[in-house]
Write an enzyme that holds these catalytic residues in place. Structure first.
Site, PDB file in Angstrom:
ATOM      1  N   LYS A  19      -0.198   7.939  -9.538  1.00 17.77           N
ATOM      2  CA  LYS A  19      -1.109   6.831  -9.197  1.00 17.77           C
ATOM      3  C   LYS A  19      -1.928   7.172  -7.960  1.00 17.77           C
ATOM      4  CE  LYS A  19       0.624   3.200  -6.767  1.00 17.77           C
ATOM      5  NZ  LYS A  19      -0.078   2.857  -5.516  1.00 17.77           N
ATOM      6  N   ASN A  20      -1.269   7.627  -6.913  1.00 15.79           N
ATOM      7  CA  ASN A  20      -1.963   7.805  -5.635  1.00 15.79           C
ATOM      8  C   ASN A  20      -2.828   9.066  -5.590  1.00 15.79           C
ATOM      9  OD1 ASN A  20      -0.974   5.399  -4.789  1.00 15.79           O
ATOM     10  ND2 ASN A  20       0.688   6.250  -3.554  1.00 15.79           N
ATOM     11  N   CYS A 112      -1.199  -6.526   4.169  1.00 19.47           N
ATOM     12  CA  CYS A 112      -0.411  -6.723   2.959  1.00 19.47           C
ATOM     13  C   CYS A 112       1.047  -6.825   3.354  1.00 19.47           C
ATOM     14  CB  CYS A 112      -0.649  -5.621   1.941  1.00 19.47           C
ATOM     15  SG  CYS A 112       0.264  -4.145   2.264  1.00 19.47           S
ATOM     16  N   ARG A 117      -1.583  -2.627   8.162  1.00 18.85           N
ATOM     17  CA  ARG A 117      -2.442  -1.654   7.491  1.00 18.85           C
ATOM     18  C   ARG A 117      -3.922  -1.742   7.881  1.00 18.85           C
ATOM     19  NH1 ARG A 117      -0.773  -0.999   1.323  1.00 18.85           N
ATOM     20  NH2 ARG A 117      -1.281   1.171   1.649  1.00 18.85           N
ATOM     21  N   ASP A 297       7.451   5.573   0.371  1.00 16.81           N
ATOM     22  CA  ASP A 297       7.362   4.975  -0.966  1.00 16.81           C
ATOM     23  C   ASP A 297       8.669   5.080  -1.760  1.00 16.81           C
ATOM     24  OD1 ASP A 297       4.793   4.252  -0.456  1.00 16.81           O
ATOM     25  OD2 ASP A 297       3.851   5.798  -1.687  1.00 16.81           O
ATOM     26  N   ARG A 389       1.549  -2.687 -11.506  1.00 16.25           N
ATOM     27  CA  ARG A 389       0.513  -2.053 -10.685  1.00 16.25           C
ATOM     28  C   ARG A 389       0.797  -0.571 -10.529  1.00 16.25           C
ATOM     29  NH1 ARG A 389      -0.744  -4.485  -4.990  1.00 16.25           N
ATOM     30  NH2 ARG A 389      -1.862  -2.524  -5.051  1.00 16.25           N
TER      31      ARG A 389
HETATM   32  C1  EPZ Z   1      -1.012   5.692   1.081  1.00 16.14           C
HETATM   33  O1  EPZ Z   1      -1.435   4.484   1.715  1.00 16.14           O
HETATM   34  C2  EPZ Z   1      -0.405   5.291  -0.239  1.00 16.14           C
HETATM   35  N1  EPZ Z   1      -1.411   4.632  -1.041  1.00 16.14           N
HETATM   36  C3  EPZ Z   1       0.794   4.398  -0.012  1.00 16.14           C
HETATM   37  O2  EPZ Z   1       1.389   4.121  -1.270  1.00 16.14           O
HETATM   38  C4  EPZ Z   1       1.805   5.122   0.872  1.00 16.14           C
HETATM   39  O3  EPZ Z   1       2.856   4.249   1.178  1.00 16.14           O
HETATM   40  C5  EPZ Z   1       1.131   5.588   2.166  1.00 16.14           C
HETATM   41  O4  EPZ Z   1      -0.038   6.379   1.855  1.00 16.14           O
HETATM   42  C6  EPZ Z   1       2.026   6.420   3.059  1.00 16.14           C
HETATM   43  O5  EPZ Z   1       2.499   7.549   2.349  1.00 16.14           O
HETATM   44  C7  EPZ Z   1      -2.296   5.337  -1.724  1.00 16.14           C
HETATM   45  O6  EPZ Z   1      -2.325   6.558  -1.681  1.00 16.14           O
HETATM   46  C8  EPZ Z   1      -3.249   4.612  -2.582  1.00 16.14           C
HETATM   47  P1  EPZ Z   1      -1.631   5.593   5.512  1.00 16.14           P
HETATM   48  P2  EPZ Z   1      -2.374   4.520   2.972  1.00 16.14           P
HETATM   49  O7  EPZ Z   1      -3.065   5.413   5.858  1.00 16.14           O
HETATM   50  O8  EPZ Z   1      -3.386   5.568   2.796  1.00 16.14           O
HETATM   51  C9  EPZ Z   1      -1.354   3.216   9.658  1.00 16.14           C
HETATM   52  C10 EPZ Z   1       2.495   2.765  -2.900  1.00 16.14           C
HETATM   53  O9  EPZ Z   1       3.478   1.992  -2.980  1.00 16.14           O
HETATM   54  N2  EPZ Z   1      -2.828   3.284   9.678  1.00 16.14           N
HETATM   55  O10 EPZ Z   1      -1.064   6.959   5.550  1.00 16.14           O
HETATM   56  O11 EPZ Z   1      -2.827   3.147   3.214  1.00 16.14           O
HETATM   57  C11 EPZ Z   1      -0.865   2.268   8.581  1.00 16.14           C
HETATM   58  O12 EPZ Z   1      -0.913   0.925   9.006  1.00 16.14           O
HETATM   59  C12 EPZ Z   1       1.620   2.791  -1.656  1.00 16.14           C
HETATM   60  O13 EPZ Z   1       2.141   3.508  -3.831  1.00 16.14           O
HETATM   61  C13 EPZ Z   1      -3.504   2.854  10.793  1.00 16.14           C
HETATM   62  O14 EPZ Z   1      -2.921   2.418  11.782  1.00 16.14           O
HETATM   63  O15 EPZ Z   1      -1.331   4.940   4.099  1.00 16.14           O
HETATM   64  C14 EPZ Z   1       0.536   2.778   8.343  1.00 16.14           C
HETATM   65  O16 EPZ Z   1       1.410   2.253   9.288  1.00 16.14           O
HETATM   66  C15 EPZ Z   1       1.757   1.672  -0.737  1.00 16.14           C
HETATM   67  N3  EPZ Z   1      -4.893   2.900  10.778  1.00 16.14           N
HETATM   68  C16 EPZ Z   1       0.383   4.279   8.526  1.00 16.14           C
HETATM   69  O17 EPZ Z   1      -0.823   4.465   9.269  1.00 16.14           O
HETATM   70  C17 EPZ Z   1      -5.587   3.354   9.706  1.00 16.14           C
HETATM   71  O18 EPZ Z   1      -6.827   3.385   9.758  1.00 16.14           O
HETATM   72  C18 EPZ Z   1       0.300   5.083   7.218  1.00 16.14           C
HETATM   73  O19 EPZ Z   1      -0.784   4.628   6.438  1.00 16.14           O
HETATM   74  C19 EPZ Z   1      -4.887   3.816   8.583  1.00 16.14           C
HETATM   75  C20 EPZ Z   1      -3.491   3.763   8.595  1.00 16.14           C
END
Ligand code: EPZ
Length: 413
Positions: A19-20, A112, A117, A297, A389
């Site tokens: 998916k991701n 969320c 996030r 995840d 989803r």
């Molecule tokens: C991706 O989300 C995945 N989603 C998530 O999968 C996964 O949990 C996550 O990476 C971590 O591995 C997709 O790929 C579509 P991040 P993403 O930006 O990109 C903080 C699932 O269940 N952050 O690496 O949103 C954030 O709040 C999902 O399949 C900031 O502070 O993850 C978090 O604490 C859910 N500022 C951390 O970084 C930003 O601008 C990691 O988020 C961006 C992120």
């Protein structure tokens, strides 16, 4: 979903495409007017949402089996709020639209249930590349002709790294992302962008991308390591014996190491992992972190597994500040778990019992499915939409492993 648990799972199950990895690949189609063909795409709700996004921006998308054919010209640089609010990954269209057309208007994805996030890293990164970004009434308005440069991420965010790669693919000067995410899904996106004509290289602390004239291409997405991990844990938590076919063991190193530490027997082939578990397994300490660390995840699913381990376990959730939606529900099934800040403290119990529980997000839902498979009696999980989803044909795959699990629609069975 209704589950009659308490039976060991056994058999083989095949992994779907990730998916991701599919979600950013679909957005990459916005970089060109030529067709982009995505193979091995999982048929699930989030992928449909991402297709609705690119369609709202002018593309047409067609499924043929698990292949998606995306074609047509981009006709709008305004992403509809209705789609972006449904799924955070749709925010990824900001970078490519801006880099290609000089402007983009995309609603903020909002928080969320797993944490706040924010998207500050995405916006700071694009600003470094010359974008003028304003947020007004919940919508990001970005303008400007982007240029190359060095962007340092204070955290290796998956989404921010992908956003910058997608934008960088059309910028004619080098873009360097320092401290990037290195998840297999990021590497898969880089592979697609390279096939489209960008030059991308990875070094110890950075990814360098040199954009160019891009063309349409075909791309097969990698197998879903989180889905694979979920079915391995389904085998493990039921004391069963399962083979997950199509999995890439090299993407699952942290999970496999922890399972072995718990005493689970594993055999990894080139594109398969076999597992055999017998209760009781040992408790362990786990910490989630960016790849190649233990994936957040799989944290909820691993919590369910450790709820039945011998002795004490601790899981430190280091990626999201509130990814604990499964914990309260597991308590209703007889688990002994306490939350202390970012730590989940687990006192193993001998058995779980079926209960009525609620899935709050995709992986919390998966954790409850696993608990339900191991529990005595019947578990009823509300919120199947979350499972739909993120998991392709979950009921069918569980049935292949001998589980008694089915979905009751609201209007009957
Ligand atoms: C991706 O989300 C995945 N989603 C998530 O999968 C996964 O949990 C996550 O990476 C971590 O591995 C997709 O790929 C579509 P991040 P993403 O930006 O990109 C903080 C699932 O269940 N952050 O690496 O949103 C954030 O709040 C999902 O399949 C900031 O502070 O993850 C978090 O604490 C859910 N500022 C951390 O970084 C930003 O601008 C990691 O988020 C961006 C992120």
């Amino acid at each position: 979903m209704v589950i009659r648990g308490g039976r060991p799972l056994s058999g083989r199950v095949e992994v779907s495409g990730a998916k991701n990895a599919a979600l950013p690949a679909i957005v990459a189609s916005l970089l060109v007017d030529e067709p982009v063909v995505i193979e091995n795409a999982p048929k699930l709700r989030d992928v449909e949402t991402q297709l609705a996004l690119v369609e709202a921006l002018g593309k047409t998308a067609r499924w043929e089996g698990n292949t998606i054919l995306i074609r047509g010209e981009v006709s709008s640089v305004e992403a509809p709020g209705e789609v972006v609010s449904r799924m955070r990954a749709s925010f990824l269209c900001l970078g490519p639209l801006l880099a290609r057309f000089g402007e983009a208007h995309v609603p903020l994805p909002g928080g969320c249930v797993i944490g706040a996030r924010p998207v500050d890293l995405h916006l700071e990164g694009l600003r470094r590349l010359g974008a003028e970004v304003e947020v007004r009434e919940g919508v990001v308005h970005a303008r400007g002709k982007l240029h190359g440069g060095e962007v340092w991420l204070r955290y290796p965010s998956v989404g921010a790294t992908e956003q910058l790669l997608l934008a960088g693919a059309v910028i004619r000067e080098p873009v360097e992302v320092v401290n990037p995410a290195r998840e297999p899904e990021v590497v898969d996106l880089a592979r697609l962008l390279s096939a489209m004509g960008a030059e991308i290289s990875f070094s110890e602390d950075r990814i360098t991308i040199q954009g160019g004239k891009l063309k349409g291409t075909g791309h097969a997405v990698i197998p879903d390591r989180i889905e694979a991990g979920t079915y391995l844990l389904a085998g493990a938590i039921t004391g069963g014996e399962v083979e997950v076919v199509g999995a890439r063991p090299e993407h699952l190193t942290a999970l496999l190491a922890k399972l072995e530490e718990c005493g689970v027997e594993l055999a990894a082939g080139q594109r398969t992992v076999r597992l055999k578990a017998r209760a009781p397994w040992s408790g362990v300490e786990v910490e989630t972190s960016p790849y190649p660390g233990f994936p957040t995840d799989l944290q909820p699913q691993f919590t369910s597994f450790l709820a039945l381990a011998r002795g004490r376990s601790v899981i430190w959730e280091r990626v999201f500040e509130s990814r604990f939606g499964h914990v309260g529900e597991l308590l209703r099934m007889g688990a002994r778990i306490t939350l202390q800040g970012q730590a989940i403290l687990i006192e193993g119990v001998e058995g779980l019992r079926g209960a009525e529980v609620v899935a709050t997000d995709i992986r919390a839902g998966a954790a409850l499915v696993l608990a339900g498979l191991a529990a005595h009696g019947e578990t009823r999980i509300e919120g199947v939409d979350h499972l739909r989803r993120g998991y392709e044909n979950m009921e069918g795959k569980l049935a292949q492993l001998g589980a008694k699990a089915w979905v009751e629609e609201l209007n009957g069975t």
